[in-house]
Design a protein around this motif. Sequence first.
Motif, PDB file in Angstrom:
ATOM      1  N   ARG A  31       0.628  -1.039  -0.038  1.00 28.35           N
ATOM      2  CA  ARG A  31      -0.022  -0.110  -0.028  1.00 28.35           C
ATOM      3  C   ARG A  31       0.818   1.287   0.023  1.00 28.35           C
ATOM      4  N   TRP A  32       2.092   1.056   0.617  1.00 30.19           N
ATOM      5  CA  TRP A  32       2.874   2.302   0.494  1.00 30.19           C
ATOM      6  C   TRP A  32       3.987   2.362  -0.466  1.00 30.19           C
ATOM      7  N   GLY A  33       4.170   1.148  -1.103  1.00 32.30           N
ATOM      8  CA  GLY A  33       5.026   1.185  -2.557  1.00 32.30           C
ATOM      9  C   GLY A  33       5.825  -0.086  -2.454  1.00 32.30           C
ATOM     10  N   ASP A  34       6.751  -0.216  -3.579  1.00 30.74           N
ATOM     11  CA  ASP A  34       7.374  -1.332  -3.862  1.00 30.74           C
ATOM     12  C   ASP A  34       8.708  -1.455  -3.250  1.00 30.74           C
ATOM     13  N   ARG A  35       8.968  -2.753  -2.417  1.00 28.25           N
ATOM     14  CA  ARG A  35      10.144  -2.654  -1.763  1.00 28.25           C
ATOM     15  C   ARG A  35      11.497  -2.784  -2.674  1.00 28.25           C
ATOM     16  N   GLU A  36      11.353  -3.479  -3.699  1.00 23.94           N
ATOM     17  CA  GLU A  36      12.492  -3.798  -4.365  1.00 23.94           C
ATOM     18  C   GLU A  36      12.630  -2.568  -5.216  1.00 23.94           C
ATOM     19  N   SER A  37      11.811  -1.859  -5.712  1.00 24.53           N
ATOM     20  CA  SER A  37      12.210  -0.695  -6.439  1.00 24.53           C
ATOM     21  C   SER A  37      12.758   0.420  -5.725  1.00 24.53           C
ATOM     22  N   LEU A  38      12.347   0.637  -4.524  1.00 21.86           N
ATOM     23  CA  LEU A  38      12.895   1.456  -3.577  1.00 21.86           C
ATOM     24  C   LEU A  38      14.532   1.051  -3.282  1.00 21.86           C
ATOM     25  N   HIS A  79      -4.799  12.138  15.652  1.00 16.13           N
ATOM     26  CA  HIS A  79      -6.066  11.638  15.190  1.00 16.13           C
ATOM     27  C   HIS A  79      -6.577  12.858  14.000  1.00 16.13           C
ATOM     28  N   ARG A  80      -6.472  13.781  14.449  1.00 13.27           N
ATOM     29  CA  ARG A  80      -6.979  14.903  13.140  1.00 13.27           C
ATOM     30  C   ARG A  80      -6.171  14.767  12.048  1.00 13.27           C
ATOM     31  N   ILE A  81      -5.056  14.616  12.085  1.00 14.13           N
ATOM     32  CA  ILE A  81      -4.057  14.540  10.588  1.00 14.13           C
ATOM     33  C   ILE A  81      -4.689  13.250  10.189  1.00 14.13           C
ATOM     34  N   SER A  82      -4.706  12.156  10.750  1.00 14.11           N
ATOM     35  CA  SER A  82      -5.139  11.127  10.177  1.00 14.11           C
ATOM     36  C   SER A  82      -6.290  10.916   9.651  1.00 14.11           C
ATOM     37  N   ALA A  83      -7.425  11.442  10.267  1.00 13.04           N
ATOM     38  CA  ALA A  83      -8.851  11.575   9.539  1.00 13.04           C
ATOM     39  C   ALA A  83      -8.759  12.370   8.289  1.00 13.04           C
ATOM     40  N   ALA A  84      -7.859  13.363   8.299  1.00 12.80           N
ATOM     41  CA  ALA A  84      -8.032  14.287   7.368  1.00 12.80           C
ATOM     42  C   ALA A  84      -7.282  13.624   6.137  1.00 12.80           C
ATOM     43  N   ALA A  85      -6.022  12.953   6.389  1.00 11.60           N
ATOM     44  CA  ALA A  85      -5.555  12.200   5.374  1.00 11.60           C
ATOM     45  C   ALA A  85      -6.266  11.007   4.782  1.00 11.60           C
ATOM     46  N   GLU A  86      -7.080  10.087   5.496  1.00  9.71           N
ATOM     47  CA  GLU A  86      -8.127   9.295   5.217  1.00  9.71           C
ATOM     48  C   GLU A  86      -9.154   9.962   4.163  1.00  9.71           C
ATOM     49  N   GLY A  92      -7.072   8.775   1.207  1.00  2.00           N
ATOM     50  CA  GLY A  92      -6.862   7.414   1.676  1.00  2.00           C
ATOM     51  C   GLY A  92      -8.245   6.534   1.297  1.00  2.00           C
ATOM     52  N   ASN A  93      -8.482   5.494   1.802  1.00  2.00           N
ATOM     53  CA  ASN A  93      -9.540   4.729   1.678  1.00  2.00           C
ATOM     54  C   ASN A  93      -9.764   4.221   0.489  1.00  2.00           C
ATOM     55  N   ARG A  94     -10.455   4.663  -0.604  1.00  2.00           N
ATOM     56  CA  ARG A  94     -10.745   4.249  -1.822  1.00  2.00           C
ATOM     57  C   ARG A  94     -10.028   5.142  -2.909  1.00  2.00           C
ATOM     58  N   TYR A  95      -9.510   6.287  -2.646  1.00  2.00           N
ATOM     59  CA  TYR A  95      -8.979   7.115  -3.510  1.00  2.00           C
ATOM     60  C   TYR A  95      -7.337   6.354  -3.896  1.00  2.00           C
ATOM     61  N   PRO A  96      -6.997   6.695  -5.097  1.00  2.00           N
ATOM     62  CA  PRO A  96      -5.867   5.992  -5.672  1.00  2.00           C
ATOM     63  C   PRO A  96      -4.625   6.296  -5.066  1.00  2.00           C
ATOM     64  N   MET A  97      -4.466   7.559  -4.440  1.00  2.00           N
ATOM     65  CA  MET A  97      -3.312   8.169  -3.875  1.00  2.00           C
ATOM     66  C   MET A  97      -2.791   7.384  -2.930  1.00  2.00           C
ATOM     67  N   PHE A 125      -6.329   3.708   5.867  1.00  2.00           N
ATOM     68  CA  PHE A 125      -7.290   4.432   6.622  1.00  2.00           C
ATOM     69  C   PHE A 125      -6.603   5.009   7.912  1.00  2.00           C
ATOM     70  N   ALA A 126      -7.488   5.624   8.609  1.00  4.85           N
ATOM     71  CA  ALA A 126      -6.991   6.734   9.591  1.00  4.85           C
ATOM     72  C   ALA A 126      -5.996   5.924  10.780  1.00  4.85           C
ATOM     73  N   ASP A 127      -6.455   4.662  11.227  1.00 10.48           N
ATOM     74  CA  ASP A 127      -5.675   3.896  11.985  1.00 10.48           C
ATOM     75  C   ASP A 127      -4.190   3.750  11.261  1.00 10.48           C
ATOM     76  N   ASP A 128      -4.112   3.533  10.100  1.00  7.99           N
ATOM     77  CA  ASP A 128      -2.631   3.399   9.364  1.00  7.99           C
ATOM     78  C   ASP A 128      -1.892   4.673   9.739  1.00  7.99           C
ATOM     79  N   PHE A 129      -2.624   5.595   9.403  1.00 12.01           N
ATOM     80  CA  PHE A 129      -2.018   7.076   9.566  1.00 12.01           C
ATOM     81  C   PHE A 129      -1.518   7.196  10.916  1.00 12.01           C
TER      82      PHE A 129
END
Length: 380
Positions: A292-299, A341-348, A352-357, A362-366
């Motif tokens: 979800r955060w990126g490809d390990r091998e490429s980085l 928690h406020r930043i995390s909710a805003a990021a989701e 996040g969630n269903r957006y491709p970015m 989700f908020a818990d991940d952030f």
Amino acid sequence: MSSEFAGRVPTLWHGRGITRQTTTRLTADRETLVIADSSVATHVVDHSARTIEVDAHSMTVAVLVGIAEEIAHRPPSVIVAVGGGSILDATKIASLSLAPGHMFDFAIERASRSALTFLPDAPPAVDVVAVPTTLGTSSETNSVGILKNESGYRLIVGRSLRPRHAIIDACNLMTLTPASVREGALEAFLRLAGASTSSRRSARGRRDAVVIGGALLETASGEVNAAASRLRLARLSAATQRSGALRGQDPYSARHWYVANEVAFALEVRKMVATVAVIAAVWRRVCSGDPRWGDRESLEEFWTGVAGRVALPLDPPAGIAALIDRWGIPTPPRPTAQTIHRISAAAETAWGNRYPMLAGLFADDFCDLLRDSYWSEGGE
């Protein structure tokens, strides 16, 4: 209103002391408007030109609307934008007031509801000559504008935002502190690194990212007071947009950017200050194998190609943390649990969630990411 321009990138002019001569030539016999940061010199053309001076630190939607109304009221045939990324972005967005179909109104209204706005495909409505006075944003060479509104920093993307010319003049960069120079270099470098967390890239894109990224690290790790060094870094920053380094099938691969965007807005700090707080934590998740955060091998492939140039640890999270410490990039104060928690909710909500970015995050991940991030000792 705009000269024919079908190219992918602006025409780039670079050198030392070239601004006035070049802008005068590009704007000769044309109705010219100069939009400039009030803290920088505005006499950049040798003929009469209207000038709007703007406090870059007080750029609001209302100020932007005022600039757009001035442009629409007396349309210029060329606009010269002088300043850092916020001034260049504001100029590019305000220039939409000359585009057909109420494109400026569409952009402002859409950005009030969405974190990402794609503009209808169209060429620029007016020639913009971008003269950056800071390093790293690449606003002078890209087709992106960042708008700050009540909801946060919002992305507006479209071909109509592309400047016609970019003038990189070492003389315009000499007032920057060495810390600011390195901060700009890091911004350009992480643009490449973010793209390099995607596996969906061409061989050319990977090669260009390593070559430009390594050159950025080497140059910024050396003496950065000299005009030649600053000019080189500015040209390398522009090259991130003018090469194959950022091209690929994953336009949202720089996932650290979206989290840093929300941190910067909530804590009222510069974007790169917010970025250095979260980047190592993001890369730890990439290197742990979380797709979800990126490809390990490429980085790891990218980092291996650049880290040895300046003797950094080969582990990407450890290496980027060491680089941040070495360059002395400041970190923001540790946010309170409530702010996390406020930043995390805003990021989701925004990305996040269903957006491709940041799909599937989700908020818990952030929250977990922000607790694992790199903060200064002081709290909010």
